[in-house]
Design an enzyme around this catalytic site. Structure first.
Site, short mmCIF file in Angstrom:
data_model
loop_
_atom_site.label_atom_id
_atom_site.label_comp_id
_atom_site.label_asym_id
_atom_site.label_seq_id
_atom_site.Cartn_x
_atom_site.Cartn_y
_atom_site.Cartn_z
N GLY A 15 8.84 -4.86 -6.78
CA GLY A 15 8.16 -4.01 -7.76
C GLY A 15 9.04 -2.87 -8.23
O GLY A 15 8.57 -1.74 -8.44
N SER A 17 10.58 -2.41 -11.05
CA SER A 17 10.70 -2.18 -12.49
C SER A 17 9.83 -1.04 -13.00
O SER A 17 10.05 -0.56 -14.12
CB SER A 17 10.34 -3.47 -13.26
N GLY A 19 7.05 2.56 -11.91
CA GLY A 19 6.37 3.45 -10.99
C GLY A 19 7.16 3.83 -9.75
O GLY A 19 8.35 4.18 -9.81
N ASP A 54 8.47 -14.27 -8.73
CA ASP A 54 7.02 -14.15 -8.72
C ASP A 54 6.61 -14.12 -7.26
O ASP A 54 6.78 -15.12 -6.53
CB ASP A 54 6.40 -15.35 -9.44
N TYR A 145 -8.95 -3.22 -2.88
CA TYR A 145 -7.66 -2.53 -2.83
C TYR A 145 -7.53 -1.77 -1.51
O TYR A 145 -6.49 -1.86 -0.83
CB TYR A 145 -7.53 -1.56 -4.00
N SER A 146 -8.58 -1.06 -1.12
CA SER A 146 -8.56 -0.31 0.14
C SER A 146 -8.38 -1.25 1.33
O SER A 146 -7.62 -0.97 2.26
CB SER A 146 -9.86 0.49 0.29
N ALA A 147 -9.09 -2.38 1.30
CA ALA A 147 -8.99 -3.35 2.40
C ALA A 147 -7.58 -3.94 2.49
O ALA A 147 -7.05 -4.15 3.60
CB ALA A 147 -10.01 -4.46 2.21
N LYS A 149 -4.75 -2.50 1.59
CA LYS A 149 -3.84 -1.50 2.14
C LYS A 149 -4.11 -1.26 3.63
O LYS A 149 -3.18 -0.99 4.40
CB LYS A 149 -3.96 -0.19 1.35
N THR A 180 1.52 7.17 -12.53
CA THR A 180 2.34 6.04 -12.93
C THR A 180 1.53 5.17 -13.89
O THR A 180 0.35 5.43 -14.14
CB THR A 180 2.77 5.17 -11.72
#
Length: 267
Positions: A15, A17, A19, A54, A145-147, A149, A180
């Site tokens: 990742g 590219s 942020g 990918d 998302y939280s799970a 992380k 970002t």
């Protein structure tokens, strides 16, 4: 590239590219390291060595690692940063959407990590994950998302013990709100607002917080500092407020911590 002329560390960043990943790449380059960016789109920085991949494709990830090792001969630092975000009520989130969240953020990291581990053992290198404060403070309407992380945090702890005898170090950075293009790229599912009237307001507040958040350069400085540590901690937050939140969540009863999050994001 002539391996004998490589004085800096060999750094791989997924990742890279955009942020936080792009900021990390620039920080490591400024230090004099050689940086490979594993990402689909080519980074803007001309000195990042782009390896198109990918991360949902295991064969592509394995090929990328082979390509880098053929050129550089080693891997010293692996920054597993690539990710996507989704938001929405759990009830109205398609299973395919939740799987996509994990496939990119969690399994995407594993697809790069596992073929890179033999080289990292040889160099006694370091593995750095981008986690999130959301891993310890699960946010309503960002449950998946939280799970995801939180799963990364668990992986970090397990890996540290598995790799302790090899000299490979493992750590994670838990950013809070960062300004970002991750905000604009989030896949927002707004189905079910008649059942969950707080959802749109909650996501809007979260996104305002992100767009007034800290610079990705601040996060990159933390990654750079941790990469130089001989015995890093499992987790690092950035900024006093987010460090305080992480400590507070550990100290408070789960019911009280949950109520505070409800007041902030779901009331």
């Amino acid at each position: 590239m002539d391996k004998k002329q490589t004085n800096g560390r060999i750094v791989l960043i997924t990742g890279a590219s955009h942020g936080i990943g792009a900021a990390c790449a620039e920080a490591f380059l400024a230090r004099g390291d050689v940086v490979y960016g594993l990402c689909r789109s080519k980074p803007d920085h001309p000195h990042i060595r782009h390896v198109p991949v990918d991360l949902t494709n295991s064969a592509e990830a394995e090929k990328a690692i082979r390509t880098i090792l053929a050129q550089a001969g080693r891997i010293d630092v692996l920054v597993l940063n690539a990710g996507i975000g989704i938001s929405g009520a759990v009830e109205f989130t398609e299973l395919s959407e939740a799987k996509r969240q994990f496939d990119v953020c969690y399994f995407g990291a594993l697809r790069v990590l596992t073929p890179a581990l033999p080289a990292l053992r040889k160099s006694k290198g370091i593995i750095l994950f981008t986690s999130s404060v959301a891993a310890v403070t699960p946010i309503p309407y960002q449950a998946h998302y939280s799970a995801c992380k939180a799963a990364i945090n668990a992986l970090v702890l397990a890996l540290r013990n598995e790799l302790k005898h090899t000299g490979v170090r493992v750590s994670a950075v838990l950013p809070g709100d960062v300004k970002t293009d991750f905000t604009a790229a989030r896949a927002k599912n707004e189905r079910g607002t008649e059942v969950y009237p707080a959802m749109i307001r909650s996501v809007q507040r979260m996104e305002r917080d992100e767009q007034t958040g800290m610079s990705p350069d601040q996060i990159a400085k933390k990654f750079l500092k941790i990469a130089a540590k001989r015995n890093p901690k499992p987790y690092y937050s950035v900024g006093f407020a987010y460090s305080a939140v992480c400590v507070l969540v550990k100290l408070l009863p789960a019911r009280l911590a949950g109520r505070i999050l409800w007041q902030l994001y779901a009331k």
